[in-house]
Scaffold this active site. Structure first.
Site, PDB file in Angstrom:
ATOM      1  N   ASP A 172     -10.043  13.252  -0.188  1.00  0.00           N
ATOM      2  CA  ASP A 172      -9.062  13.151   0.907  1.00  0.00           C
ATOM      3  C   ASP A 172      -7.785  12.400   0.570  1.00  0.00           C
ATOM      4  O   ASP A 172      -7.138  11.827   1.437  1.00  0.00           O
ATOM      5  CB  ASP A 172      -9.738  12.474   2.103  1.00  0.00           C
ATOM      6  CG  ASP A 172     -10.386  11.137   1.721  1.00  0.00           C
ATOM      7  OD1 ASP A 172      -9.976  10.553   0.695  1.00  0.00           O
ATOM      8  OD2 ASP A 172     -11.301  10.689   2.437  1.00  0.00           O
ATOM      9  N   GLU A 206     -16.900  17.179  -1.934  1.00  0.00           N
ATOM     10  CA  GLU A 206     -16.978  16.165  -0.861  1.00  0.00           C
ATOM     11  C   GLU A 206     -16.227  16.645   0.387  1.00  0.00           C
ATOM     12  O   GLU A 206     -15.393  15.950   0.967  1.00  0.00           O
ATOM     13  CB  GLU A 206     -16.471  14.794  -1.296  1.00  0.00           C
ATOM     14  CG  GLU A 206     -16.959  13.655  -0.418  1.00  0.00           C
ATOM     15  CD  GLU A 206     -16.391  12.290  -0.819  1.00  0.00           C
ATOM     16  OE1 GLU A 206     -15.275  11.949  -0.392  1.00  0.00           O
ATOM     17  OE2 GLU A 206     -17.080  11.571  -1.559  1.00  0.00           O
ATOM     18  N   ARG A 239      -5.258   1.326   3.961  1.00  0.00           N
ATOM     19  CA  ARG A 239      -3.965   1.152   4.613  1.00  0.00           C
ATOM     20  C   ARG A 239      -4.085   0.503   5.987  1.00  0.00           C
ATOM     21  O   ARG A 239      -3.255  -0.323   6.370  1.00  0.00           O
ATOM     22  CB  ARG A 239      -3.313   2.526   4.827  1.00  0.00           C
ATOM     23  CG  ARG A 239      -2.252   2.850   3.839  1.00  0.00           C
ATOM     24  CD  ARG A 239      -2.026   4.340   3.781  1.00  0.00           C
ATOM     25  NE  ARG A 239      -1.747   4.677   2.405  1.00  0.00           N
ATOM     26  CZ  ARG A 239      -0.530   4.800   1.902  1.00  0.00           C
ATOM     27  NH1 ARG A 239       0.528   4.666   2.686  1.00  0.00           N
ATOM     28  NH2 ARG A 239      -0.339   5.074   0.642  1.00  0.00           N
ATOM     29  N   GLU A 287      -6.061   9.842   5.361  1.00  0.00           N
ATOM     30  CA  GLU A 287      -7.153  10.607   4.736  1.00  0.00           C
ATOM     31  C   GLU A 287      -7.802  11.624   5.678  1.00  0.00           C
ATOM     32  O   GLU A 287      -8.202  12.702   5.248  1.00  0.00           O
ATOM     33  CB  GLU A 287      -8.221   9.651   4.183  1.00  0.00           C
ATOM     34  CG  GLU A 287      -7.791   8.864   2.950  1.00  0.00           C
ATOM     35  CD  GLU A 287      -7.002   7.598   3.261  1.00  0.00           C
ATOM     36  OE1 GLU A 287      -6.735   7.322   4.472  1.00  0.00           O
ATOM     37  OE2 GLU A 287      -6.627   6.875   2.323  1.00  0.00           O
ATOM     38  N   HIS A 334      -9.039  -2.228   0.487  1.00  0.00           N
ATOM     39  CA  HIS A 334      -7.764  -1.630   0.076  1.00  0.00           C
ATOM     40  C   HIS A 334      -7.178  -0.657   1.086  1.00  0.00           C
ATOM     41  O   HIS A 334      -6.107  -0.097   0.876  1.00  0.00           O
ATOM     42  CB  HIS A 334      -7.945  -0.886  -1.248  1.00  0.00           C
ATOM     43  CG  HIS A 334      -8.727   0.385  -1.099  1.00  0.00           C
ATOM     44  ND1 HIS A 334      -8.153   1.586  -0.719  1.00  0.00           N
ATOM     45  CD2 HIS A 334     -10.039   0.648  -1.239  1.00  0.00           C
ATOM     46  CE1 HIS A 334      -9.093   2.512  -0.655  1.00  0.00           C
ATOM     47  NE2 HIS A 334     -10.251   1.981  -0.954  1.00  0.00           N
ATOM     48  N   HIS A 390      -7.619  -4.601  -5.688  1.00  0.00           N
ATOM     49  CA  HIS A 390      -6.923  -3.319  -5.891  1.00  0.00           C
ATOM     50  C   HIS A 390      -5.474  -3.591  -6.320  1.00  0.00           C
ATOM     51  O   HIS A 390      -4.878  -4.581  -5.904  1.00  0.00           O
ATOM     52  CB  HIS A 390      -6.964  -2.563  -4.556  1.00  0.00           C
ATOM     53  CG  HIS A 390      -6.600  -1.121  -4.633  1.00  0.00           C
ATOM     54  ND1 HIS A 390      -5.310  -0.688  -4.860  1.00  0.00           N
ATOM     55  CD2 HIS A 390      -7.341   0.007  -4.493  1.00  0.00           C
ATOM     56  CE1 HIS A 390      -5.283   0.639  -4.850  1.00  0.00           C
ATOM     57  NE2 HIS A 390      -6.514   1.088  -4.634  1.00  0.00           N
TER      58      HIS A 390
HETATM   59  C1  UD1 Z   1      -5.235   5.786  -2.674  1.00  0.00           C
HETATM   60  C2  UD1 Z   1      -5.631   6.830  -1.622  1.00  0.00           C
HETATM   61  C3  UD1 Z   1      -6.845   6.365  -0.836  1.00  0.00           C
HETATM   62  C4  UD1 Z   1      -7.982   5.965  -1.768  1.00  0.00           C
HETATM   63  C5  UD1 Z   1      -7.465   4.946  -2.772  1.00  0.00           C
HETATM   64  C6  UD1 Z   1      -8.549   4.641  -3.770  1.00  0.00           C
HETATM   65  C7  UD1 Z   1      -3.854   8.159  -0.583  1.00  0.00           C
HETATM   66  C8  UD1 Z   1      -2.844   8.226   0.485  1.00  0.00           C
HETATM   67  N1  UD1 Z   1      -4.523   6.999  -0.677  1.00  0.00           N
HETATM   68  O1  UD1 Z   1      -4.771   4.632  -1.990  1.00  0.00           O
HETATM   69  O2  UD1 Z   1      -7.301   7.424  -0.003  1.00  0.00           O
HETATM   70  O3  UD1 Z   1      -9.007   5.410  -0.994  1.00  0.00           O
HETATM   71  O4  UD1 Z   1      -6.350   5.486  -3.488  1.00  0.00           O
HETATM   72  O5  UD1 Z   1      -8.299   3.477  -4.467  1.00  0.00           O
HETATM   73  O6  UD1 Z   1      -4.027   9.106  -1.320  1.00  0.00           O
HETATM   74  N2  UD1 Z   1      -1.275   0.990  -8.178  1.00  0.00           N
HETATM   75  C9  UD1 Z   1      -1.101   0.551  -9.484  1.00  0.00           C
HETATM   76  N3  UD1 Z   1      -1.956   1.016 -10.455  1.00  0.00           N
HETATM   77  C10 UD1 Z   1      -2.969   1.866 -10.190  1.00  0.00           C
HETATM   78  C11 UD1 Z   1      -3.173   2.277  -8.864  1.00  0.00           C
HETATM   79  C12 UD1 Z   1      -2.312   1.846  -7.865  1.00  0.00           C
HETATM   80  O7  UD1 Z   1      -0.212  -0.225  -9.767  1.00  0.00           O
HETATM   81  O8  UD1 Z   1      -3.700   2.244 -11.123  1.00  0.00           O
HETATM   82  C13 UD1 Z   1      -0.353   0.515  -7.126  1.00  0.00           C
HETATM   83  C14 UD1 Z   1       1.041   1.179  -7.267  1.00  0.00           C
HETATM   84  O9  UD1 Z   1       2.013   0.249  -6.886  1.00  0.00           O
HETATM   85  C15 UD1 Z   1       0.967   2.326  -6.261  1.00  0.00           C
HETATM   86  C16 UD1 Z   1       0.170   1.655  -5.159  1.00  0.00           C
HETATM   87  O10 UD1 Z   1      -0.840   0.886  -5.839  1.00  0.00           O
HETATM   88  O11 UD1 Z   1       2.230   2.775  -5.845  1.00  0.00           O
HETATM   89  C17 UD1 Z   1      -0.440   2.575  -4.146  1.00  0.00           C
HETATM   90  O12 UD1 Z   1      -1.204   3.620  -4.762  1.00  0.00           O
HETATM   91  P1  UD1 Z   1      -1.597   4.911  -3.869  1.00  0.00           P
HETATM   92  O13 UD1 Z   1      -2.441   5.820  -4.675  1.00  0.00           O
HETATM   93  O14 UD1 Z   1      -0.393   5.487  -3.232  1.00  0.00           O
HETATM   94  O15 UD1 Z   1      -2.437   4.292  -2.679  1.00  0.00           O
HETATM   95  P2  UD1 Z   1      -3.835   3.567  -2.679  1.00  0.00           P
HETATM   96  O16 UD1 Z   1      -3.723   2.441  -1.709  1.00  0.00           O
HETATM   97  O17 UD1 Z   1      -4.263   3.281  -4.049  1.00  0.00           O
HETATM   98  N1  UDP Z   2     -14.809   0.644  -8.259  1.00  0.00           N
HETATM   99  C1  UDP Z   2     -14.585   0.342  -9.601  1.00  0.00           C
HETATM  100  N2  UDP Z   2     -14.020  -0.862  -9.904  1.00  0.00           N
HETATM  101  C2  UDP Z   2     -13.637  -1.748  -8.960  1.00  0.00           C
HETATM  102  C3  UDP Z   2     -13.845  -1.422  -7.596  1.00  0.00           C
HETATM  103  C4  UDP Z   2     -14.429  -0.212  -7.284  1.00  0.00           C
HETATM  104  O1  UDP Z   2     -14.932   1.119 -10.493  1.00  0.00           O
HETATM  105  O2  UDP Z   2     -13.126  -2.813  -9.318  1.00  0.00           O
HETATM  106  C5  UDP Z   2     -15.405   1.963  -7.929  1.00  0.00           C
HETATM  107  C6  UDP Z   2     -16.523   1.952  -6.911  1.00  0.00           C
HETATM  108  O3  UDP Z   2     -17.787   1.736  -7.524  1.00  0.00           O
HETATM  109  C7  UDP Z   2     -16.418   3.336  -6.299  1.00  0.00           C
HETATM  110  C8  UDP Z   2     -14.922   3.628  -6.374  1.00  0.00           C
HETATM  111  O4  UDP Z   2     -14.386   2.736  -7.327  1.00  0.00           O
HETATM  112  O5  UDP Z   2     -17.080   4.316  -7.075  1.00  0.00           O
HETATM  113  C9  UDP Z   2     -14.289   3.409  -5.034  1.00  0.00           C
HETATM  114  O6  UDP Z   2     -12.913   3.398  -5.167  1.00  0.00           O
HETATM  115  P1  UDP Z   2     -11.987   2.850  -4.013  1.00  0.00           P
HETATM  116  O7  UDP Z   2     -12.706   1.823  -3.223  1.00  0.00           O
HETATM  117  O8  UDP Z   2     -10.696   2.460  -4.657  1.00  0.00           O
HETATM  118  O9  UDP Z   2     -11.674   4.154  -3.153  1.00  0.00           O
HETATM  119  P2  UDP Z   2     -12.409   4.875  -1.925  1.00  0.00           P
HETATM  120  O10 UDP Z   2     -13.786   5.200  -2.320  1.00  0.00           O
HETATM  121  O11 UDP Z   2     -12.332   3.946  -0.742  1.00  0.00           O
HETATM  122  O12 UDP Z   2     -11.558   6.069  -1.692  1.00  0.00           O
END
Ligand code: UD1
Ligand code: UDP
Length: 380
Positions: free
Chosen positions: A99, A121, A211, A135, A209, A242
Site C-alpha cells: 500500500d 498482500e 504519518r 495507505e 513511523h 526510522h
Molecule cells: C513509507 C510508506 C509507508 C510505509 C513506510 C515503511 C508511503 C506514502 N509511505 O513511509 O506506507 O509504512 O514507508 O517504512 O508510501 N528516508 C531516508 N532513507 C531511507 C528511507 C527514508 O532518508 O532509506 C527518509 C527520507 O527523508 C524520505 C523520508 O524518509 O524522504 C520519507 O520516506 P517515504 O518513503 O516518503 O515515507 P515513509 O514515512 O518512509
Molecule cells: N524492520 C527492520 N529493521 C528495523 C525495523 C523494522 O528490518 O529497524 C522490519 C520489520 O521486521 C518488518 C518491516 O521492517 O518486517 C516493517 O517495516 P516498517 O515498519 O518500516 O513498515 P510497515 O510494515 O509499517 O509498512
C-alpha cells in the site's frame, strides 16, 4: 517454451522484505520465468539493507528518494519511471506489494500500459480513508487495478469480495512476511549478546513511523516511554528510529540522552528479527511487525486506534493502545506486573501464514500461464 516475463516492483523496506521470498521463488524456475526486479528507491539506505540480506540485484533502479520527499512528486516520478521500464522490458505481468506510493503509482503505470498486475498482500482494509493515510486509498486503488489478488487471510478475501472484486481473481496464499521471517531466522543466526541489549533488563522494543503519528501523537508516545523507564528500573527500551526526518526530529528531541532508552539506526532485518525474539514486549505502529511478532510469541501493543490486521487482535496477542500516553503506560505496566496477563498475550499464533505464500503465488502464475506440469517445481 516462451518464458513468462515478470516485473517485480517495490520501493520501501517492508515491500522489499515481503517481495524477497517471491523473487527467490521465481528465481528457482529460470527456464519458466524471465524475472526482473525494478526498485523505485522510494527508500534508500533502508532498502539497500534488505537487498544485501536477500542478495537481490535489481535490474532497474529509478533512484527516486529525496530527503523529506512529498507524495505528489514521488507519485508522479514513479508513474513515469515505471512507464519507461515497462516499455523496455514489456512484461507479461507486473507484481506490486501492499500500500505504498510505489504500489499505487506502479500499478497505475502498468494499467496504463495494459500490463496485468498481481497485487501481493491484497485486501487489507481499515475502511477509513484517512487511517492509515495515504495507505488505505493506495491499496484500494491497487486492488481495483489488479488482475491477481494474493490475499494473506480469509478476512482480506472477504474484504475484496464485498468490494465487488471478482472471486476468481483472489488467491488465499498467506502473507509472504512469514516466508521472509522463517527464512531469515533459519539462515541468519545471531548471538543475542551481539545485539547490544543488557540482559539485566527486560527489553521493550519500540518502532513508530506512521504519518498519522507525526508531531503530537509521537510526542505522547515518547512521554509514555519516559514515565515507564522512570517507574520501572528493570526495563530498557530499544528504539530503531526510522530515517524519516519527521520521526527522527521528534524522537531525538524527546528521548535523546534518557537512561535506559537506546535510540539506534534502522536495523538490518536479520538483526531486527533476532531483537524481536529477545524482547519482552513490542510497542509499534508498524504493519509488518504486527504480523511477525505473534509468530514469535511476543505481546504487541499497537500505537494506533485501528488496524487493517485485526486477526492477531482477535487471537489475543495484539492489543490496540493508540498513541495515548495513559493507555500505553497502563497496558505496558500490566504486562510487566502480571505474569497471568503476560502469558495471555505471549501466544504463538500464525494467523498470517505458514511460510509457503510465495510458493503459492508462483504456482498460481504457472497455472495461469499454462506452464506444462512437467515444468512445475514440487511444492509438497
Ligand atoms: C513509507 C510508506 C509507508 C510505509 C513506510 C515503511 C508511503 C506514502 N509511505 O513511509 O506506507 O509504512 O514507508 O517504512 O508510501 N528516508 C531516508 N532513507 C531511507 C528511507 C527514508 O532518508 O532509506 C527518509 C527520507 O527523508 C524520505 C523520508 O524518509 O524522504 C520519507 O520516506 P517515504 O518513503 O516518503 O515515507 P515513509 O514515512 O518512509
Ligand atoms: N524492520 C527492520 N529493521 C528495523 C525495523 C523494522 O528490518 O529497524 C522490519 C520489520 O521486521 C518488518 C518491516 O521492517 O518486517 C516493517 O517495516 P516498517 O515498519 O518500516 O513498515 P510497515 O510494515 O509499517 O509498512
Amino acid at each position: 517454451m516462451k518464458k513468462i516475463k515478470v516485473l517485480t516492483v517495490f520501493g520501501t523496506r517492508p515491500e522489499a522484505i515481503k517481495m524477497a521470498p517471491v523473487i527467490m521463488e521465481l528465481q528457482k524456475n529460470p527456464l519458466v520465468f524471465d524475472s526482473k526486479v525494478c526498485i523505485t528507491s522510494q527508500h534508500k539506505e533502508m532498502l539497500s539493507q534488505v537487498l544485501d540480506l536477500f542478495k537481490i540485484k535489481p535490474d532497474y533502479d529509478l533512484d527516486l528518494m529525496k530527503p523529506g520527499q512529498d507524495l505528489w512528486n514521488l507519485t508522479s516520478s514513479v508513474l513515469l519511471g515505471i512507464k519507461n521500464v515497462l516499455e523496455e522490458f514489456s512484461p507479461d505481468i507486473t507484481l506490486v506489494h501492499g500500500d505504498t506510493t510505489t504500489t499505487l503509482a506502479a500499478s497505475l503505470s502498468a494499467f496504463y500500459a495494459r500490463v496485468p498486475v498481481g497485487h501481493v498482500e491484497a485486501g487489507l482494509r481499515t475502511f477509513n480513508k484517512h487511517y492509515p493515510f495515504p495507505e488505505e486509498i493506495n491499496r484500494i486503488v491497487a486492488d481495483s487495478i489488479s488482475d491477481f489478488h494474493f490475499v494473506p487471510t480469509g478476512r482480506a478475501f472477504k474484504n475484496l469480495l464485498s468490494s465487488g472484486i471478482d472471486e476468481k481473481s483472489i488467491y488465499h496464499t498467506g502473507n509472504t512476511i512469514i516466508d521472509a521471517l522463517l527464512y531469515t531466522v533459519e539462515n541468519h543466526k545471531f548471538n543475542p549478546d551481539s545485539l547490544g541489549i543488557d540482559k539485566n533488563f527486560r527489553t521493550i522494543l519500540l518502532t513508530s513511523h506512521r504519518r498519522e503519528n507525526f508531531g503530537e501523537p509521537l510526542e505522547r508516545v515518547c512521554e509514555a516511554v519516559k514515565i515507564l523507564v522512570k517507574n520501572n528500573p528493570d526495563i530498557e527500551f530499544v528504539y530503531p528510529v526510522h530515517l524519516n526526518p519527521n520521526v527522527r526530529n521528534t524522537v531525538h528531541k524527546n528521548l535523546g540522552n534518557i537512561d535506559r532508552v537506546k535510540l539506534v539506526n534502522p536495523l538490518e532485518y536479520a538483526q531486527f528479527a533476532a531483537l524481536m525474539k529477545e524482547s519482552y514486549i513490542i510497542l509499534t505502529d508498524s504493519g509488518g511487525v504486527q504480523e511477525e511478532a505473534p509468530s514469535l510469541g511476543k505481546p504487541v501493543l499497537v500505537l494506533r486506534d485501528e488496524t487493517e490486521r485485526p486477526e492477531a487482535v482477535e487471537c489475543g496477542s495484539v492489543k490496540l493502545v493508540g498513541p495515548h500516553t495513559d493507555k500505553i503506560v497502563s497496558n505496558v505496566q500490566q504486562l510487566l506486573d502480571s505474569e497471568k496477563k503476560y502469558k495471555e498475550m505471549a501466544l504463538v499464533t500464525n494467523p498470517y501464514g505458514d511460510g509457503r505464500a510465495s510458493e503459492r503465488i508462483v504456482k498460481t502464475l504457472m497455472k495461469h500461464f499454462e506452464v506444462p506440469e512437467k515444468n512445475h517445481f514440487d511444492i509438497c
